[in-house]
Enzyme design. Structure first.
Site, mmCIF file in Angstrom:
data_model
loop_
_atom_site.group_PDB
_atom_site.id
_atom_site.type_symbol
_atom_site.label_atom_id
_atom_site.label_comp_id
_atom_site.label_asym_id
_atom_site.label_seq_id
_atom_site.Cartn_x
_atom_site.Cartn_y
_atom_site.Cartn_z
ATOM 1 N N THR A 42 0.721 -1.368 -0.109
ATOM 2 C CA THR A 42 -0.004 0.252 0.060
ATOM 3 C C THR A 42 0.787 1.297 0.083
ATOM 4 O O THR A 42 0.366 2.303 -0.929
ATOM 5 C CB THR A 42 -1.024 0.082 1.377
ATOM 6 O OG1 THR A 42 -1.890 -1.032 1.278
ATOM 7 C CG2 THR A 42 -1.920 1.434 1.113
ATOM 8 N N CYS A 43 1.846 1.333 0.875
ATOM 9 C CA CYS A 43 2.716 2.483 0.926
ATOM 10 C C CYS A 43 3.245 2.833 -0.169
ATOM 11 O O CYS A 43 3.204 4.114 -0.621
ATOM 12 C CB CYS A 43 3.662 2.387 2.279
ATOM 13 S SG CYS A 43 4.655 3.924 2.392
ATOM 14 N N CYS A 48 1.205 6.329 0.616
ATOM 15 C CA CYS A 48 2.038 7.165 1.139
ATOM 16 C C CYS A 48 2.744 7.645 0.002
ATOM 17 O O CYS A 48 2.902 9.128 -0.126
ATOM 18 C CB CYS A 48 3.192 6.627 2.112
ATOM 19 S SG CYS A 48 2.531 5.530 3.145
ATOM 20 N N GLY A 176 -13.945 11.728 6.655
ATOM 21 C CA GLY A 176 -13.320 12.847 7.312
ATOM 22 C C GLY A 176 -11.978 12.397 7.780
ATOM 23 O O GLY A 176 -11.523 12.841 8.817
ATOM 24 N N HIS A 435 15.456 31.568 14.992
ATOM 25 C CA HIS A 435 14.828 32.719 14.288
ATOM 26 C C HIS A 435 15.143 33.027 13.026
ATOM 27 O O HIS A 435 16.644 33.113 12.835
ATOM 28 C CB HIS A 435 15.058 33.745 15.467
ATOM 29 C CG HIS A 435 14.129 34.873 15.197
ATOM 30 N ND1 HIS A 435 12.900 35.031 15.431
ATOM 31 C CD2 HIS A 435 14.606 36.225 14.602
ATOM 32 C CE1 HIS A 435 12.398 36.368 14.997
ATOM 33 N NE2 HIS A 435 13.419 36.942 14.660
ATOM 34 N N GLU A 440 9.791 28.089 16.075
ATOM 35 C CA GLU A 440 10.307 28.752 17.444
ATOM 36 C C GLU A 440 9.474 28.999 18.430
ATOM 37 O O GLU A 440 9.727 29.142 19.735
ATOM 38 C CB GLU A 440 11.238 30.085 17.019
ATOM 39 C CG GLU A 440 10.276 31.206 16.610
ATOM 40 C CD GLU A 440 11.140 32.371 16.409
ATOM 41 O OE1 GLU A 440 11.904 32.841 17.355
ATOM 42 O OE2 GLU A 440 11.006 32.983 14.999
HETATM 43 P P1 NDP Z 1 -10.004 6.625 8.658
HETATM 44 O O1 NDP Z 1 -10.659 5.417 9.612
HETATM 45 O O2 NDP Z 1 -8.991 7.409 9.188
HETATM 46 O O3 NDP Z 1 -11.189 7.464 8.410
HETATM 47 C C1 NDP Z 1 -12.519 6.930 7.763
HETATM 48 C C2 NDP Z 1 -13.555 8.175 7.620
HETATM 49 O O4 NDP Z 1 -14.575 7.636 7.021
HETATM 50 C C3 NDP Z 1 -13.927 8.681 8.955
HETATM 51 O O5 NDP Z 1 -14.155 9.839 8.884
HETATM 52 C C4 NDP Z 1 -15.133 7.795 9.285
HETATM 53 O O6 NDP Z 1 -16.250 8.511 10.037
HETATM 54 C C5 NDP Z 1 -15.763 7.711 7.757
HETATM 55 N N1 NDP Z 1 -16.589 6.733 7.616
HETATM 56 C C6 NDP Z 1 -16.495 5.198 7.838
HETATM 57 N N2 NDP Z 1 -17.452 4.642 7.581
HETATM 58 C C7 NDP Z 1 -18.448 5.494 6.951
HETATM 59 C C8 NDP Z 1 -19.750 5.527 6.389
HETATM 60 N N3 NDP Z 1 -20.263 4.297 6.094
HETATM 61 N N4 NDP Z 1 -20.261 6.541 5.569
HETATM 62 C C9 NDP Z 1 -19.593 7.828 5.823
HETATM 63 N N5 NDP Z 1 -18.242 7.919 6.369
HETATM 64 C C10 NDP Z 1 -17.787 6.872 6.882
HETATM 65 O O7 NDP Z 1 -9.628 5.939 7.164
HETATM 66 P P2 NDP Z 1 -8.945 6.325 5.931
HETATM 67 O O8 NDP Z 1 -9.530 5.501 5.126
HETATM 68 O O9 NDP Z 1 -8.867 7.901 6.049
HETATM 69 O O10 NDP Z 1 -7.411 6.012 6.648
HETATM 70 C C11 NDP Z 1 -7.054 4.668 6.904
HETATM 71 C C12 NDP Z 1 -5.949 4.581 7.726
HETATM 72 O O11 NDP Z 1 -4.654 4.723 6.914
HETATM 73 C C13 NDP Z 1 -5.726 5.677 8.747
HETATM 74 O O12 NDP Z 1 -6.396 5.516 9.921
HETATM 75 C C14 NDP Z 1 -4.301 5.605 8.974
HETATM 76 O O13 NDP Z 1 -3.800 5.071 9.898
HETATM 77 C C15 NDP Z 1 -3.632 5.260 7.527
HETATM 78 N N6 NDP Z 1 -3.278 6.570 6.847
HETATM 79 C C16 NDP Z 1 -2.212 7.362 7.301
HETATM 80 C C17 NDP Z 1 -1.822 8.359 6.640
HETATM 81 C C18 NDP Z 1 -0.669 9.188 7.113
HETATM 82 O O14 NDP Z 1 -0.083 8.827 8.089
HETATM 83 N N7 NDP Z 1 -0.493 10.598 6.701
HETATM 84 C C19 NDP Z 1 -2.367 8.944 5.222
HETATM 85 C C20 NDP Z 1 -3.432 7.933 5.003
HETATM 86 C C21 NDP Z 1 -3.844 6.769 5.577
HETATM 87 P P3 NDP Z 1 -16.100 8.614 11.597
HETATM 88 O O15 NDP Z 1 -15.200 9.450 11.974
HETATM 89 O O16 NDP Z 1 -17.656 9.038 11.773
HETATM 90 O O17 NDP Z 1 -15.908 7.172 11.989
#
Ligand code: NDP
Length: 452
Positions: A42-43, A48, A176, A435, A440
Site C-alpha cells: 500500500t505505502c 503514502c 473525514g 529565528h 520557534e
Molecule cells: P479512517 O478510519 O481514518 O477514516 C474513515 C473516515 O470515513 C472517517 O471519517 C469515518 O467517519 C468515515 N466513515 C466510515 N464509515 C463511513 C460510512 N459508512 N459512511 C460515511 N463515512 C464513513 O480511514 P482512512 O481511509 O482515511 O485511512 C485509513 C488509515 O490509513 C488511517 O487510519 C491511517 O492509519 C492510515 N493513513 C495514514 C496516513 C498518514 O499517516 N498521513 C495517510 C493515509 C492513511 P467517523 O469518524 O464518523 O467514523
C-alpha cells in the site's frame, strides 16, 4: 522435521519486506516471501508515496501565486495530469524494482503468488504448490472499503485515484479521516472543484480539537466545500456524471466521487479459521504484544493486525518480530508516543495526547499560539498556523505536541524525539529559539492559555 524455510512471509509491503530482509540478511535465516500483487504494498504503490507526490504537485499553483507577490513575473499555467501521472508511475515502478532487489540481494526467495495457510507450518501458493516453514509471518495489509449504499460501485477509492484517465472538473470526497482530508487538499490544489462530505461534527476525529478545527477552517478557506454532518444516501449514473443524494437533502452532480470511508484488514481466505487463529471485531488478526497469533509458529504484523496503521509502525513490528524470533531477544514493538503527520493543506503534525485525552487523564496546562506565518502573510494570505503543547501540571512533561503549519510533518519528527525522551515544558523553554521560524514558537510559549 526439516522445513523448506525458516520463515515464510505472506505479503510484500513495507512490514513484510523489512522482516524478510532483516531475517535473511542479518541472521542468515532461509526466507521466502509471497506477494500476489506489486512489491512495496500500500505505502509504495497506492498510498503514502504516490499520495505525497500528488501533494507536492498540488502545491505549485499557490506557490506561483505567492511568487508573484514576491516580485516574480510568472503566470500559473495549466496542470498536465498525463505528464505527471506518467512520471509518478515511472517512479513507483522504480521503487518496486528496488523492493524486489532488496529481497533478492538478501537471499530471500520470492513467489509472485497468493499464499494461504494450510497448517501451522505450511502455506499453499495459488498454483497449488505447498511450502513448509518453521515460522510464518502474515503481513497482508488492508484495503479500502465503501459503505453499502445504492450506487456505491460508481465511486472510486484511494486505490483508483492514482490511475484516473483524466482529472475531473468536480469531485466529491466522502469521509473525514486521513485519506479523505488529504485528497480533498490535493484535488483542490490541482484545480478540481472539490466537495467533502463528513458525517460527523468535525473532520479528523480523534486528533486534537483545536488542531483539526484549524485544519478544517483553512481547508474551507482554500476553497474546499466541506459539508460536516453530511453523508451520501444514494448515487446514480447520469450521463458522464454521478448524481448524488445527500443526507442534508441536497442533490448534486459530480464528475467523480471517491469514498475514503476506512480500510479493512486483508485477512479473508488466508485459512485462519481452520487453524483457530482468532479475528477481531474489524476482521483483524488478533496477536499478542510480540505479534504472535494463537498458533505459536504464526505471527502477524502491520495493517492486518489493525493496531496503529502506519508504515513505520509495521516496519517496527517486523523488526521486533525478527529480534524476538530470530535473534533470541524478545522485543515488543513500542506503540507509545508515535509522531505522525497528516498531509492535509495545511499539514498537521502530532505526537502524544490531544488536549481532550490529556485532560481526561490528569490536570494539564495548555500552551497554544496561532498566527500568520511570515512567508504567507507577506504574500497577502490570511492563512494561520498553530503551535501547541499540552503539559502535565504534576510532572511538567509535554504530553502532546500539535502543529498545523506548512512543513508540520518535518517539524513533528524532531519535536517527537523530545516528547519521546520525556521532555518537560522547562526543557522546551531552555532551548534557544531558531529565528525567524514558525517552530520557534514551541520554545517561547510563556503562559498557559488554559488549564484543565
Ligand atoms: P479512517 O478510519 O481514518 O477514516 C474513515 C473516515 O470515513 C472517517 O471519517 C469515518 O467517519 C468515515 N466513515 C466510515 N464509515 C463511513 C460510512 N459508512 N459512511 C460515511 N463515512 C464513513 O480511514 P482512512 O481511509 O482515511 O485511512 C485509513 C488509515 O490509513 C488511517 O487510519 C491511517 O492509519 C492510515 N493513513 C495514514 C496516513 C498518514 O499517516 N498521513 C495517510 C493515509 C492513511 P467517523 O469518524 O464518523 O467514523
Amino acid at each position: 522435521m526439516g522445513f523448506d524455510y525458516d520463515l515464510f512471509v505472506i505479503g510484500g509491503g513495507s512490514g513484510g519486506v523489512r522482516a524478510a530482509r532483516v531475517a535473511a540478511g542479518e541472521t542468515g535465516a532461509k526466507v521466502a516471501l509471497a506477494e500476489e500483487d506489486r512489491y512495496g504494498g500500500t505505502c509504495v504503490i497506492r498510498g503514502c508515496v504516490p499520495k505525497k507526490l500528488m501533494v507536492f504537485a498540488s502545491e505549485y499553483a499557490s506557490m506561483v501565486e505567492d511568487a508573484q507577490a514576491y516580485g516574480w513575473d510568472i503566470k500559473p499555467g495549466a496542470f498536465n495530469w498525463d505528464h505527471f501521472r506518467g512520471k509518478m508511475h515511472a517512479e513507483l515502478d522504480r521503487l518496486e524494482g528496488i523492493y524486489r532487489n532488496i529481497l533478492k540481494n538478501n537471499g530471500v526467495e520470492t513467489f509472485d503468488a497468493r499464499a494461504k495457510l494450510v497448517d501451522a507450518h505450511t502455506v499453499e501458493l495459488s498454483d497449488g504448490t505447498r511450502k513448509t516453514a518453521k515460522h510464518i509471518l502474515i503481513a497482508t495489509g488492508g484495503h479500502p472499503v465503501k459503505p453499502d449504499i445504492p450506487g456505491a460501485e460508481l465511486a472510486i477509492t484511494s486505490n483508483e485515484i492514482f490511475h484516473l484517465e483524466k482529472l475531473p472538473k468536480t469531485m466529491l470526497i466522502v469521509g473525514g479521516g486521513y485519506i479523505a482530508s488529504e485528497f480533498a487538499g490535493i484535488m483542490n490544489g490541482l484545480g478540481v472543484n472539490t466537495t467533502q462530505f463528513y458525517r460527523g461534527a468535525q473532520i479528523l476525529r480523534g486528533f486534537d480539537d483545536e488542531a483539526r478545527g484549524l485544519v478544517c477552517e483553512e481547508m474551507c478557506q482554500a476553497g474546499i466545500d466541506v459539508h460536516l454532518g453530511t453523508n451520501v444516501l444514494e448515487m446514480r449514473r447520469e450521463g458522464d456524471q454521478v448524481w448524488v443524494k445527500a443526507t442534508n437533502g441536497e442533490e448534486r452532480l459530480f464528475d467523480q466521487v471517491m469514498f475514503a470511508t476506512g480500510r479493512t484488514p486483508n485477512a479473508d481466505d488466508l485459512g485462519l479459521e481452520a487453524l483457530g487463529i482468532a479475528r477481531g471485531r474489524k476482521g483483524e488478526i488478533v496477536v499478542d504484544d510480540y505479534s504472535q497469533t494463537a498458533v505459536p509458529s504464526v505471527y502477524a504484523i502491520g495493517d492486518v493486525t489493525d493496531r496503529v496503521n502506519l508504515t513505520p509502525v509495521a516496519i517496527r513490528e517486523g523488526m521486533a518480530f525478527v529480534e524476538t524470533v530470530f535473534k533470541g531477544n524478545p522485543t515488543k514493538p513500542d506503540h507509545a508516543l508515535i509522531p505522525t503527520a497528516i498531509f492535509t493543506q495545511p499539514e498537521m503534525g502530532t505526537v502524544g495526547l490531544s488536549e481532550e485525552e490529556a485532560a481526561e487523564q490528569e490536570p494539564i496546562e495548555v500552551y497554544s499560539t496561532s498566527f500568520k506565518p511570515m512567508q504567507q502573510a507577506f504574500a497577502g494570505r490570511a492563512q494561520r498556523v498553530l503551535m501547541k503543547l499540552v503539559v502535565s501540571k504534576a510532572s511538567r512533561k509535554v504530553l502532546g505536541c500539535h502543529i498545523v503549519a506548512p512543513g508540520a510533518g518535518e517539524m513533528i519528527q524532531l519535536a517527537g524525539i523530545a516528547v519521546k525522551m520525556g521532555a518537560t515544558k522547562e526543557d522546551f523553554d531552555r532551548t534557544v529559539a531558531v529565528h525567524p521560524t514558525m517552530s520557534e514558537e514551541l520554545v517561547t510559549l510563556k503562559t498557559p492559555v488554559r488549564s484543565a
